[in-house]
Design a protein around this motif. Structure first.
Motif, mmCIF file in Angstrom:
data_model
loop_
_atom_site.group_PDB
_atom_site.id
_atom_site.type_symbol
_atom_site.label_atom_id
_atom_site.label_comp_id
_atom_site.label_asym_id
_atom_site.label_seq_id
_atom_site.Cartn_x
_atom_site.Cartn_y
_atom_site.Cartn_z
ATOM 1 N N ILE A 10 0.842 -1.203 0.000
ATOM 2 C CA ILE A 10 0.000 0.000 0.000
ATOM 3 C C ILE A 10 0.872 1.246 0.000
ATOM 4 N N GLU A 11 1.898 1.212 0.804
ATOM 5 C CA GLU A 11 2.800 2.366 0.860
ATOM 6 C C GLU A 11 3.428 2.624 -0.505
ATOM 7 N N GLU A 12 3.842 1.529 -1.116
ATOM 8 C CA GLU A 12 4.491 1.610 -2.420
ATOM 9 C C GLU A 12 3.540 2.200 -3.458
ATOM 10 N N GLU A 13 2.284 1.763 -3.415
ATOM 11 C CA GLU A 13 1.320 2.204 -4.408
ATOM 12 C C GLU A 13 0.861 3.644 -4.160
ATOM 13 N N LEU A 14 0.636 3.977 -2.879
ATOM 14 C CA LEU A 14 0.137 5.318 -2.569
ATOM 15 C C LEU A 14 1.249 6.365 -2.581
ATOM 16 N N GLY A 15 2.465 5.897 -2.349
ATOM 17 C CA GLY A 15 3.586 6.834 -2.265
ATOM 18 C C GLY A 15 3.741 7.411 -0.876
ATOM 19 N N TYR A 16 2.935 6.987 0.055
ATOM 20 C CA TYR A 16 3.093 7.430 1.449
ATOM 21 C C TYR A 16 2.557 6.340 2.367
ATOM 22 N N LEU A 17 2.934 6.369 3.598
ATOM 23 C CA LEU A 17 2.445 5.371 4.551
ATOM 24 C C LEU A 17 1.220 5.911 5.278
ATOM 25 N N PRO A 18 0.081 5.269 5.158
ATOM 26 C CA PRO A 18 -1.106 5.725 5.886
ATOM 27 C C PRO A 18 -0.899 5.554 7.391
ATOM 28 N N GLU A 19 -1.735 6.167 8.163
ATOM 29 C CA GLU A 19 -1.645 6.032 9.618
ATOM 30 C C GLU A 19 -2.026 4.626 10.039
ATOM 31 N N ILE A 20 -1.090 3.985 10.773
ATOM 32 C CA ILE A 20 -1.383 2.637 11.252
ATOM 33 C C ILE A 20 -2.000 2.783 12.636
ATOM 34 N N ILE A 21 -3.285 2.535 12.718
ATOM 35 C CA ILE A 21 -3.997 2.796 13.960
ATOM 36 C C ILE A 21 -3.800 1.671 14.957
ATOM 37 N N LYS A 22 -4.044 0.423 14.501
ATOM 38 C CA LYS A 22 -3.933 -0.683 15.444
ATOM 39 C C LYS A 22 -3.788 -2.017 14.724
ATOM 40 N N TYR A 23 -2.950 -2.889 15.266
ATOM 41 C CA TYR A 23 -2.809 -4.260 14.758
ATOM 42 C C TYR A 23 -3.667 -5.199 15.578
ATOM 43 N N TYR A 24 -4.093 -6.269 14.950
ATOM 44 C CA TYR A 24 -4.832 -7.323 15.661
ATOM 45 C C TYR A 24 -4.188 -8.653 15.323
ATOM 46 N N ASP A 25 -4.150 -9.549 16.262
ATOM 47 C CA ASP A 25 -3.732 -10.923 15.953
ATOM 48 C C ASP A 25 -4.288 -11.889 16.998
ATOM 49 N N GLU A 26 -5.515 -12.292 16.804
ATOM 50 C CA GLU A 26 -6.131 -13.280 17.690
ATOM 51 C C GLU A 26 -5.741 -14.662 17.179
#
Lengths: 680, 343
Positions: free
Chosen positions: A267-283
């Motif tokens: 996504i970063e590569e395609e958008l040209g910027y890194l969006p805000e990473i709000i939260k990860y999940y891993d249940e």
């Protein structure tokens, strides 16, 4: 699945031309169905067998090429977990832990959804997919690259503060991305927000929860769903998606979280910027258990029949990602998480020989001997029927085993029909209850094609329902229509089939085989046979089949109006009743022949005459035959004139003239008494 | 007097020759012979009576003359008879065309099936047959097609209405299951027969077709035995020069599995536009593998004691490859223009 050869090179640095690559893939079990060129890029359409979901991606294929040729350099996939703001988003709760054993995800804000870059569009199209927007395209790219399906939701369409992975409630409705409304039940697994299901797990997302041009915040799901649960749901719904296709074959449970990181990279590569990473999940409630398979070091040789060194076996398995622990005579082999197909030592041998090369297998013959001999009575008798009837002009036919309901209704009772639950069409909706329908169709086709002599036979199975049982009967069916001998310079009129010619050919054969047949009129068969020639054939009092002429209403159904004579017999009964022949010394004394010419009432069938003769038959009457029939001038209309020969002979001496006369007169007197014949 | 007799005899000879020339039939000939040579009234025979009238010196002379005349007559008559005989013999024209000899045909499927069966019978295999309607269990479950596994999709199946666990067998492998359940190894069988898959009929698909599968189970059977057996079989079927190519494949009931190709018997890989191999040089011919341990276990055979191989091929495919049949539907239409070409 489509493999873009340019893109593949990003993962494995190889120099094969496409033909060699195709051969190499075939040698390890990946069949290239088609080689396509799209916008100057070579693309392979490959067939992936259902046991290898780990091949359903470019990286998976690259990894496999690398094991075949470890000298090539395989790109190492490095993932890095970026910092998240770790803000409170919502909670994830897995209620069905066997249905969903791992659920990873991430919330990204400030994502600009729009048209994909030309490079991404071209990639997506080379996979045989349609570009939708940059975010949807990336989810497809991740699938095609790493072989794990992800699903991306529009975060703002998710109601409440919790995502639940749960069973659907009975009759829960969901409108899918493609606009179809589906009815769910408790067997189906859904992803739900506070209000409703927002996706059918592993199959497809709900209509409104998907990413659109207006989306700015997204939730990316990378999960592991139980293969058979996904399959049951997708099959029931009739929805086969790229996602369900992979999940039902088995995704790599250890990979879900890494996939999230790899997706963010893309996504970063395609958008040209890194969006805000709000939260990860891993249940991850049900942890992956490492599979350990024990492999005896001499087993690869035992099972393949060729010498494979321990070193080779070891190297091959390691190149495929297996971890080997040496324990004297065996290896304890740890199976990588993406290999859902490996759980026993034969599987490991397959891996070894597959990479070592099937071409290295030896050609040996097993020494297995068998200690008994089969007689194949039925097969042998069928071959005899086949060779006899082909020699006298019959053509063997083979028809589908299916009938229409109408076909079956012509030849039997509906209650005995064996019906298909999922036929390919109404013409093929029941299992045939007779071989006649096929033969009558074949006859009609050949009459249309101007064949003048159409004698056919088929051997095969007919199917019947008897209460709660299904019965299969092995039958042989013969038919004749038109000429037996075509008119030609030699015999200008030819010879046309009639009931007697047909009957003589069949009964002559059966008689030679030592099968004693009886013929009796049978009302039941008038369902499809003409009233005047509708006969049951019995052998030793057991029903064996029928013979007769097809009646015109049935012929009409098959669009034919030429006479067709048919006979259908039970193969098992014929086989059982045929006789082994024993030598008998022939009678060396002369026969004395007596003729008998008489009038008899028409109502008497020839069968009555022969039965009466059999009844009173003197021991010295060797045989008798019908020599002629006459009706017309000089014969009263209610009578028929019959001419017969009788042959007398004694086994031990020559009979005198007087003896023969006496025997014959006694017999004739009985015929006069019982049948009222009038001697002429 | 002797001179008169001599003259008379000469005249008789001349007359005989004239009369022989005029003879048309064997009856006339017989009359002629009688007239001259009959013992009682024959012209020459009756001249013998003149002998008495001659002086003793002339008797032997006349006897000689008469005998030579008789001999002459016999010869002429014999000659004439043989000529007459030749004339009256009925002559046939052997070049007239043969008339219709009424020979039917064996169906191509049977021809191929029998030729394959015979190879295996020669190799000591037995033929095992089984029902066409099968239990789901025999057709799938016991063959390691797991419930709800995608492998089941590969064989679109016809199901029987009102009998939820019954279907039309999709391969003849259930016959092997039945055989293994009822017989102890060593097992060495082929199972030929009709199989059913839910395909709309087109040039390369028919919903009913024929398979022959083979199974061998014994102690110490390995993958190279499979290759050796198939090489022997395929060379018997396609010719001694045939080469085999084994490729990894997948079938739920075998492990390892192999797809088997044969070298193209038509072009040997030399014709890039070859009708059958399309230039690849190889033809896919059958599927095979080592019997899956799960299958052996399911059928009551201990996979740690016994091992085995199995293989299967479609008869219709052989019809296309070897006999050049371009459309599978021809095999089931029974148009005599097709059927009459074989068997």
């Amino acid at each position: 699945m489509r493999i873009n050869l340019d893109y593949l090179k990003e993962f494995i640095d190889h120099k094969y031309n496409k033909q060699d690559l195709k051969e190499l893939l075939a040698s390890i079990g990946i069949e290239v169905d088609e080689m396509i060129e799209m916008n100057g890029i070579d693309v392979f359409e490959v067939e992936i067998t259902p046991n290898r979901p780990d091949w359903l991606s470019h990286y998976g294929i690259a990894r496999e090429i690398h094991s075949k040729n470890p000298l090539l350099s395989l790109k190492t996939i490095v993932t890095n977990r970026r910092e998240s703001l770790d803000k409170n988003g919502f909670n994830v709760e897995i209620r069905d832990r066997s249905g969903c054993s791992r659920y990873s995800g991430v919330i990204l804000n400030n994502v600009k959804v729009g048209k994909s870059s030309p490079g991404l569009i071209s990639l997506i199209e080379s996979f045989g997919m349609r570009s939708v927007n940059n975010i949807v395209d990336i989810s497809n790219l991740v699938l095609m690259t790493y072989g794990h399906p992800i699903h991306i939701f529009d975060l703002d369409k998710i109601n409440g503060d919790k995502i639940t992975i749960r069973n659907a409630v009975q009759d829960e409705k969901v409108t899918l991305l493609d606009g179809m409304v589906k009815n769910l039940n408790v067997a189906d697994l859904v992803i739900a927000d506070d209000k409703k299901a927002i996706a059918v797990a592993g199959v497809m997302g709900e209509e409104n929860s998907g990413v659109s041009e207006k989306t700015t915040n997204i939730f990316i799901e990378s999960a592991w769903f139980d293969p058979s649960r996904v399959r049951i749901t997708s099959k029931k719904m009739g929805m086969k998606t790229d996602s369900s296709y992979l999940f039902e074959r088995g995704a790599d449970i250890e990979n879900t979280s890494r996939i999230i990181d790899l997706t963010i990279d893309r996504i970063e590569e395609e958008l040209g910027y890194l969006p805000e990473i709000i939260k990860y999940y891993d249940e991850y409630p049900v942890k992956f258990e490492k599979q350990i398979v024990e492999l005896a070091k001499d087993f690869p040789e035992k099972f393949t029949g060729i010498k494979i060194s321990e070193k080779t076996s070891n190297e091959i398995l390691e190149s495929l990602g297996f971890i080997l622990k040496d324990e004297k005579d065996t290896w304890k082999v740890e199976v990588p998480s993406f290999r859902v197909d490996i759980n026993k030592h034969e599987d490991l041998v397959e891996e070894i020989i597959r990479i070592y090369g099937y071409e290295k297998l030896d050609t040996k013959l097993p020494a297995t001997a068998v200690d008994s001999v089969e007689k194949y009575e039925k097969r042998g008798f069928l071959d005899k029927i086949r060779s006899h009837f082909t020699a006298i002009g019959y053509n063997e036919v083979i028809n589908y085993s299916f009938h229409s309901l109408k076909d079956n209704s012509l030849f039997g009772a509906e209650s005995r029909n064996v019906e298909l639950r999922n036929p390919i069409g109404s013409d093929y909706s029941v299992m045939r209850n007779s071989l006649l329908s096929g033969i009558l169709k074949n006859t009609a086709i050949n009459i249309n094609n101007n064949f003048l002599r159409i004698s056919l036979f088929e051997s095969g199975t007919a199917f019947f329902r008897e209460g709660t049982k299904l019965i299969e009967k092995d039958l042989v069916c013969l038919s004749s229509s038109g000429f037996e001998t075509l008119p030609d310079w030699y015999e200008s009129k030819g010879r046309v089939y009639d009931f007697f010619l047909f009957k003589s050919q069949i009964f002559g054969f059966l008689k030679k085989a030592g099968i004693k047949i009886e013929l009796s009129f049978e009302e039941e068969f008038t369902q499809f046979l003409k009233e005047e020639s509708s006969y049951r054939i019995s052998i030793d009092g057991t029903d064996a089949g029928f013979i007769g002429e097809i009646k015109s209403s049935v012929l009409n159904h098959y669009k034919n109006n030429e006479p067709v004579f048919v006979c259908q017999l039970d193969m098992d009964l014929l086989t059982e009743k045929k006789e082994e022949k024993n030598f008998k010394m022939w009678n060396k004394f002369p026969t004395a022949t007596r003729d008998l010419s008489f009038l008899i009432d028409r109502e008497h069938k020839f069968k009555n005459i022969s039965e009466t003769i059999e009844k009173y038959k003197p021991e010295d009457l060797e045989d008798f035959s019908l020599a002629g029939i006459y009706e017309g001038k000089g014969v009263p209309p209610e009578k028929i004139s019959i001419f017969m020969n009788f042959r007398y002979r004694n086994a031990d001496r020559t009979l005198t003239n007087d003896e023969v006369n006496e025997l014959h007169d006694q017999l004739v007197n009985k015929l006069v008494e019982d049948l009222g014949i009038i001697r002429r | 007097m002797i001179d008169d007799l001599r003259k008379e005899i000469e005249n008789i000879k001349k007359k005989l020759i004239d009369e022989i020339d005029n003879i048309q039939s064997l009856e006339e000939f017989q009359q002629l012979r009688d007239r001259y040579l009959s013992r009682k009234k024959g012209i020459l025979t009756s001249l013998m009576t003149k002998l008495k009238e001659l002086p003793p010196t002339d008797k032997p002379v006349f006897g000689n003359i008469l005998n030579s005349a008789k001999k002459f007559t016999e010869e002429k008559l014999n000659e004439a008879e043989s000529q007459l005989g030749k004339k009256s013999e009925k002559k046939i024209d052997g070049t007239l065309p043969e008339f219709d000899t009424i020979v039917g045909s064996t169906h191509l499927i049977t021809v191929i099936r029998r030729s394959i069966e015979n190879v295996f019978l020669n190799m000591g295999y037995k033929i095992a047959e089984g029902p066409e309607i099968e239990f789901d269990e025999n057709n799938f479950t016991l063959l390691n097609f797991k419930e709800d596994h995608p492998a089941r999709d590969e064989q679109d199946t016809f199901f029987i209405k009102d009998f939820p666990d019954m279907l039309l067998r999709t391969h003849t492998s259930p016959v092997q299951v039945r055989y293994m359940k009822n017989n102890k190894p060593p097992i060495k069988i082929i199972s030929p027969g009709k199989v059913f898959r839910k395909d709309e009929p087109d040039a390369t698909h028919v919903p009913v077709f024929h398979q022959i599968e083979g199974l061998l189970v014994d102690k110490g059977i390995n993958f190279s035995h499979l290759k050796g057996t198939l090489e022997m079989f395929l060379r018997a079927l396609f010719g001694e020069d045939t080469n085999l190519r084994f490729r990894p494949g997948y079938f739920p009931f075998t492990e390892p599995s192999a797809e088997v190709d044969i070298s193209c018997f038509l072009c040997g890989g030399k014709d890039s536009k070859c009708r059958i191999c399309k230039g690849s040089g190889w033809l896919e011919i059958l599927g095979s593998g080592m019997v899956h341990r799960e299958v052996l276990t399911n059928c009551g055979i201990d996979p740690d004691v016994y091992s085995g191989f199995a293989f299967g091929l479609g008869i219709e495919r052989i019809a296309m490859l070897k006999y050049g049949v371009t459309d599978l539907r021809f095999l089931f239409e029974n148009d005599l223009r097709f059927n009459n070409q074989f068997g």
